[in-house]
Design a protein around this motif. Structure first.
Motif, short mmCIF file in Angstrom:
data_model
loop_
_atom_site.label_atom_id
_atom_site.label_comp_id
_atom_site.label_asym_id
_atom_site.label_seq_id
_atom_site.Cartn_x
_atom_site.Cartn_y
_atom_site.Cartn_z
N HIS A 1 12.07 -5.54 4.64
CA HIS A 1 11.11 -5.14 3.64
C HIS A 1 10.59 -6.39 2.81
N SER A 2 11.03 -7.42 3.21
CA SER A 2 10.60 -8.70 2.50
C SER A 2 10.80 -9.77 3.42
N PRO A 3 10.28 -11.10 3.34
CA PRO A 3 10.46 -12.31 3.84
C PRO A 3 11.85 -12.68 3.72
N VAL A 4 12.27 -12.49 2.47
CA VAL A 4 13.74 -12.93 2.21
C VAL A 4 14.80 -12.02 3.02
N GLN A 5 14.44 -11.06 3.24
CA GLN A 5 15.36 -10.07 4.21
C GLN A 5 15.55 -10.72 5.54
N THR A 6 14.13 -11.01 6.03
CA THR A 6 13.82 -11.47 7.48
C THR A 6 14.54 -12.50 7.53
N ALA A 7 14.17 -13.68 6.69
CA ALA A 7 14.74 -15.13 6.83
C ALA A 7 16.20 -14.83 6.73
N LEU A 8 17.02 -14.17 6.13
CA LEU A 8 18.40 -14.11 5.80
C LEU A 8 19.16 -13.55 7.08
#
Length: 258
Positions: free
Chosen positions: A110-117
């Protein structure tokens, strides 16, 4: 796929004091990135609406700085490092290249943060609970792979162990001292043999890897906007294969390369 919120999960107040110059000027990274992109390539990177970009997939990468929150002088501590991987040589895109951990958005992100982590955990085994996502940078288009990429700037005083999780995807994982990127003796310009010298971009010749392409451009831009960069020889231009042949000849990250 559209992300719900590019800023979800961000904790900028958790940044180490020495990271503040970068965090405060993160909005200038895209402009600094574009300054060193050759004009012909820049036209591809910035031409919103063209078919190549209309079909682009969304992705995110983790730009993780680690190290003590404070130092005796208030400046960047010697222990400060940046997490970098080397992609497996068998991958379809960017095989063998140094890169930030990351990848394409998947259903449920749901966010770039979630994808990156998520991607960083899958590639390096890093524990996302030990990290503090600070901000998202402006997304950048990578023509060879057709991805729109959002770099996620993060910090951890101690990220814990990292390593190769899947050899089919990642060949090497390293926490590279930031001083190695700052060292002018480790900096060169690199171009592909298929192109010409006018397409050369900033690169970092280290003892375990050559960091070039998109990752080299982003690191170079971060050093510029944070005020960490030192004058270096931009006239040292090398063809990619010649530069790769020099990897491993240095004595250490902070030492000069041939």
């Amino acid at each position: 796929m559209s992300w719900v919120s590019e800023g979800s999960g961000l904790t900028p107040d958790a940044a180490a004091a020495w990271l503040k110059p970068l965090l405060d000027n993160a909005g200038d990274i895209k402009r600094a990135y574009r300054r060193r992109v050759p004009p012909e390539l820049l036209a591809m990177v910035t031409s919103e609406g063209k078919p190549a970009q209309a079909d682009a997939r969304e992705a995110a990468v983790l730009v993780l700085f680690s190290g003590p929150a404070d130092s005796p002088t208030g400046a960047m501590p010697d222990e400060a490092d940046l997490l970098v991987t080397v992609r497996a040589g068998t991958l379809r895109h960017h095989a063998g290249q140094a890169a930030f951990p990351g990848g394409a958005v998947e259903p449920g992100d749901h966010s770039p943060v979630q994808t990156a982590l998520r991607e960083a955990n899958e590639e390096t085994g890093i524990d996302g609970q030990r990290l503090h996502p600070l901000t998202t940078m402006e997304r950048l288009f990578i023509p060879p792979s057709g991805f729109h990429v959002v770099p996620v700037l993060a910090y951890s005083p101690d990220p814990g162990p990292v390593g190769v999780v899947d050899e089919a995807e990642t060949a090497h994982v390293a926490r590279v001292p930031v001083r190695a990127f700052i060292n002018p003796e480790n900096r060169i310009m690199v171009y592909r043999k298929a192109n010409t010298r006018r397409y050369a971009g900033p690169a970092f010749l280290l003892n375990e890897m050559l960091v070039w392409g998109f990752t080299g451009q982003v690191i170079s831009a971060m050093l510029d906007v944070a005020g960490w960069a030192k004058p270096w020889n931009t006239e040292d231009v090398r063809e990619l294969e010649d530069a790769m042949a020099l990897v491993g000849r240095g004595a250490g990250y902070g030492d000069a390369q041939p």
